[in-house]
Design a protein around this motif. Structure first.
Motif, PDB file in Angstrom:
ATOM      1  N   GLY A 171      22.240  39.993 -20.235  1.00 33.00           N
ATOM      2  CA  GLY A 171      23.604  40.335 -20.624  1.00 33.00           C
ATOM      3  C   GLY A 171      24.283  39.303 -21.496  1.00 33.00           C
ATOM      4  O   GLY A 171      25.378  39.562 -22.021  1.00 33.00           O
ATOM      5  N   ASP A 172      23.666  38.123 -21.671  1.00 30.98           N
ATOM      6  CA  ASP A 172      24.283  37.073 -22.499  1.00 30.98           C
ATOM      7  C   ASP A 172      24.245  37.468 -23.973  1.00 30.98           C
ATOM      8  O   ASP A 172      23.259  38.035 -24.462  1.00 30.98           O
ATOM      9  N   GLN A 173      25.332  37.147 -24.661  1.00 37.44           N
ATOM     10  CA  GLN A 173      25.357  37.248 -26.112  1.00 37.44           C
ATOM     11  C   GLN A 173      24.809  35.941 -26.680  1.00 37.44           C
ATOM     12  O   GLN A 173      25.297  34.870 -26.343  1.00 37.44           O
ATOM     13  N   VAL A 174      23.799  36.035 -27.512  1.00 33.35           N
ATOM     14  CA  VAL A 174      23.175  34.834 -28.067  1.00 33.35           C
ATOM     15  C   VAL A 174      23.211  34.898 -29.585  1.00 33.35           C
ATOM     16  O   VAL A 174      23.334  35.971 -30.176  1.00 33.35           O
ATOM     17  N   LYS A 175      23.090  33.718 -30.190  1.00 29.38           N
ATOM     18  CA  LYS A 175      23.056  33.614 -31.644  1.00 29.38           C
ATOM     19  C   LYS A 175      21.645  33.226 -32.081  1.00 29.38           C
ATOM     20  O   LYS A 175      20.861  32.680 -31.301  1.00 29.38           O
ATOM     21  N   VAL A 176      21.354  33.518 -33.325  1.00 29.02           N
ATOM     22  CA  VAL A 176      20.033  33.205 -33.859  1.00 29.02           C
ATOM     23  C   VAL A 176      19.748  31.719 -33.698  1.00 29.02           C
ATOM     24  O   VAL A 176      20.626  30.879 -33.881  1.00 29.02           O
ATOM     25  N   ASN A 177      18.525  31.370 -33.280  1.00 32.62           N
ATOM     26  CA  ASN A 177      18.043  29.995 -33.056  1.00 32.62           C
ATOM     27  C   ASN A 177      18.628  29.339 -31.807  1.00 32.62           C
ATOM     28  O   ASN A 177      18.393  28.147 -31.581  1.00 32.62           O
ATOM     29  N   GLN A 178      19.375  30.083 -31.009  1.00 32.38           N
ATOM     30  CA  GLN A 178      19.879  29.510 -29.765  1.00 32.38           C
ATOM     31  C   GLN A 178      18.736  29.353 -28.767  1.00 32.38           C
ATOM     32  O   GLN A 178      17.943  30.274 -28.563  1.00 32.38           O
ATOM     33  N   PRO A 179      18.596  28.174 -28.088  1.00 37.13           N
ATOM     34  CA  PRO A 179      17.523  27.981 -27.101  1.00 37.13           C
ATOM     35  C   PRO A 179      17.648  28.961 -25.932  1.00 37.13           C
ATOM     36  O   PRO A 179      18.736  29.191 -25.410  1.00 37.13           O
ATOM     37  N   LEU A 180      16.491  29.511 -25.538  1.00 39.26           N
ATOM     38  CA  LEU A 180      16.470  30.487 -24.460  1.00 39.26           C
ATOM     39  C   LEU A 180      15.673  30.011 -23.256  1.00 39.26           C
ATOM     40  O   LEU A 180      16.070  30.246 -22.112  1.00 39.26           O
ATOM     41  N   ILE A 181      14.560  29.332 -23.497  1.00 42.12           N
ATOM     42  CA  ILE A 181      13.636  29.010 -22.413  1.00 42.12           C
ATOM     43  C   ILE A 181      12.759  27.824 -22.805  1.00 42.12           C
ATOM     44  O   ILE A 181      12.456  27.627 -23.988  1.00 42.12           O
ATOM     45  N   LYS A 182      12.366  27.024 -21.810  1.00 41.16           N
ATOM     46  CA  LYS A 182      11.402  25.941 -22.022  1.00 41.16           C
ATOM     47  C   LYS A 182      10.156  26.235 -21.196  1.00 41.16           C
ATOM     48  O   LYS A 182      10.238  26.485 -19.993  1.00 41.16           O
ATOM     49  N   VAL A 183       8.990  26.180 -21.863  1.00 41.45           N
ATOM     50  CA  VAL A 183       7.711  26.427 -21.209  1.00 41.45           C
ATOM     51  C   VAL A 183       6.870  25.163 -21.313  1.00 41.45           C
ATOM     52  O   VAL A 183       6.659  24.625 -22.416  1.00 41.45           O
ATOM     53  N   GLN A 184       6.380  24.680 -20.164  1.00 40.68           N
ATOM     54  CA  GLN A 184       5.515  23.490 -20.138  1.00 40.68           C
ATOM     55  C   GLN A 184       4.056  23.932 -20.235  1.00 40.68           C
ATOM     56  O   GLN A 184       3.582  24.773 -19.482  1.00 40.68           O
ATOM     57  N   SER A 185       3.336  23.346 -21.202  1.00 41.37           N
ATOM     58  CA  SER A 185       1.960  23.724 -21.459  1.00 41.37           C
ATOM     59  C   SER A 185       1.051  23.297 -20.313  1.00 41.37           C
ATOM     60  O   SER A 185       1.333  22.329 -19.593  1.00 41.37           O
ATOM     61  N   LEU A 186      -0.071  23.983 -20.194  1.00 43.13           N
ATOM     62  CA  LEU A 186      -1.091  23.619 -19.228  1.00 43.13           C
ATOM     63  C   LEU A 186      -1.999  22.505 -19.741  1.00 43.13           C
ATOM     64  O   LEU A 186      -2.853  21.999 -19.004  1.00 43.13           O
ATOM     65  N   LEU A 187      -1.818  22.115 -21.001  1.00 42.39           N
ATOM     66  CA  LEU A 187      -2.610  21.019 -21.555  1.00 42.39           C
ATOM     67  C   LEU A 187      -2.273  19.719 -20.829  1.00 42.39           C
ATOM     68  O   LEU A 187      -1.129  19.494 -20.424  1.00 42.39           O
ATOM     69  N   ILE A 188      -3.291  18.863 -20.694  1.00 46.30           N
ATOM     70  CA  ILE A 188      -3.091  17.599 -19.996  1.00 46.30           C
ATOM     71  C   ILE A 188      -2.374  16.625 -20.902  1.00 46.30           C
ATOM     72  O   ILE A 188      -2.700  16.465 -22.076  1.00 46.30           O
ATOM     73  N   GLY A 189      -1.390  15.941 -20.348  1.00 45.79           N
ATOM     74  CA  GLY A 189      -0.638  14.957 -21.101  1.00 45.79           C
ATOM     75  C   GLY A 189       0.326  14.243 -20.187  1.00 45.79           C
ATOM     76  O   GLY A 189       0.527  14.630 -19.037  1.00 45.79           O
ATOM     77  N   ASP A 190       0.924  13.191 -20.675  1.00 51.56           N
ATOM     78  CA  ASP A 190       1.890  12.451 -19.863  1.00 51.56           C
ATOM     79  C   ASP A 190       3.108  12.124 -20.719  1.00 51.56           C
ATOM     80  O   ASP A 190       3.120  11.105 -21.410  1.00 51.56           O
ATOM     81  N   PRO A 191       4.126  12.947 -20.694  1.00 48.06           N
ATOM     82  CA  PRO A 191       4.193  14.188 -19.908  1.00 48.06           C
ATOM     83  C   PRO A 191       3.444  15.308 -20.612  1.00 48.06           C
ATOM     84  O   PRO A 191       3.155  15.197 -21.799  1.00 48.06           O
ATOM     85  N   PRO A 192       3.165  16.417 -19.907  1.00 46.98           N
ATOM     86  CA  PRO A 192       2.532  17.549 -20.567  1.00 46.98           C
ATOM     87  C   PRO A 192       3.434  18.090 -21.672  1.00 46.98           C
ATOM     88  O   PRO A 192       4.668  18.082 -21.545  1.00 46.98           O
ATOM     89  N   PRO A 193       2.851  18.546 -22.769  1.00 41.44           N
ATOM     90  CA  PRO A 193       3.682  19.082 -23.865  1.00 41.44           C
ATOM     91  C   PRO A 193       4.420  20.334 -23.424  1.00 41.44           C
ATOM     92  O   PRO A 193       3.951  21.087 -22.573  1.00 41.44           O
TER      93      PRO A 193
END
Length: 324
Positions: free
Chosen positions: A103-125
């Motif tokens: 239901g949120d009104q959003v604008k173009v390029n507005q951040p919606l979600i952050k997904v952490q990769s399963l690739l190994i890293g410190d911190p993971p990408p």
């Protein structure tokens, strides 16, 4: 007893004549209904003030008004194909943060979600997904901590400032529908409000089951009142006359496939043949036969027609019997 028999014999002869005339004709109608006559009645009808009052005769004056010839179509609102987008992810991972909700009104390029990769890293990408367009989030398919894979649809965004009404046009009406025609839409949610649209496309295929073709009507929706999936009644304007000479529909009668009205001049009523044009729910355009200001009978014209069949000179008893 003899007196009662005489009184019985005084039953108006007019109705006997009318009954005989109707043996070979259909019943009397107004505007669109008709009856057939083997001979044409003669002369105008002359009524006294008392007779006019007895049949509760009413008139209006022919006047000019805006008239629109419409074609009513049933339809359903849908999103524009190019005004919606899926938000998906290109990596496998887990949802770490959500920045928007259903239901949120959003604008173009507005951040919606952050997904952490399963690739190994410190911190993971991690990857932040942004809105590809401005609009409302009408679907949310993820929660924090959820595992996602490439091409998982996370959100659906739509711009609803304009919608498409898919109106069903029966094949017999298809020739009347043209791109660019204006439509006035009604929906059940707002019965007293009219939404305006325009025909932008007549689809190329006919549904063999319903025998209809979809006409796409582009509808403005600035206040976001209209919702996809709503059923509509679209009145497509086929023709408009801004200053049509018009009279109420109930003034128009038809016999032998000819339309006519009764025009009043004092206490005399004459039949006038008319040619009609655009017709709406309440009024019909008059192309010939009348001029502005003519006084036309709208109630009592059925009784006038009965009198007209017999020469136009009813007695007071006739009018009283007709009224009853």
């Amino acid at each position: 007893m003899h007196s009662q028999n005489i009184k019985t014999l005084k039953t108006p002869w007019l109705f006997l004549v009318f009954f005989i005339a109707c043996l070979n004709c259909s019943l009397l109608f107004a505007h669109g209904e008709q009856f057939n006559l083997s001979t044409k009645p003669q002369g105008p009808v002359h009524l006294s003030d008392e007779q006019i009052q007895m049949i509760d005769l009413k008139t209006v004056k022919a006047s000019t008004r805006k008239l629109e010839q419409i074609l009513g179509l049933n339809g359903e609102l849908q999103l524009l194909p190019n005004a919606q987008a899926d938000v998906s992810v290109r990596i496998s991972g887990n949802v770490r943060d959500l920045y928007a909700n259903l239901g949120d009104q959003v604008k173009v390029n507005q951040p919606l979600i952050k997904v952490q990769s399963l690739l190994i890293g410190d911190p993971p990408p991690s990857v932040v997904m942004n809105a590809p367009m401005s609009g409302v989030i009408d679907q949310r398919n993820v929660n924090i901590g959820q595992a996602v894979v490439p091409n998982t649809v996370l959100f659906h965004i739509s711009n609803r400032s304009k919608l498409i009404d898919l109106a069903k046009v029966y094949e017999e009406d298809l020739g009347k529908v043209k791109v660019g025609q204006i439509a006035k839409l009604h929906v059940l949610s707002y019965p007293n409000q009219i939404f305006t649209g325009k025909v932008t496309l007549i689809e190329p295929n006919l549904d063999p089951l319903t025998r209809t073709v979809n006409a796409q009507i582009l509808v403005d929706n600035p206040d976001d009142l209209l919702k996809p999936g709503m059923f509509t009644r679209a009145n497509l304007i086929l023709q408009t006359n801004q200053s049509a000479l018009a009279i109420p529909n109930n003034a128009i009668m038809e016999a032998n496939n000819e339309k006519f009205v009764f025009r009043r001049k004092g206490n005399t009523f004459e039949s006038v043949a008319v040619k009609t044009g655009i017709s709406e729910d309440d009024y019909t355009e008059i192309l010939s036969g009348l001029v502005a200001g003519d006084e036309i009978v709208t109630q009592g014209n059925r009784q006038l027609y009965t009198y007209w069949l017999t020469g136009g000179h009813p007695s007071n008893e006739d009018a009283s019997h007709n009224d009853n």
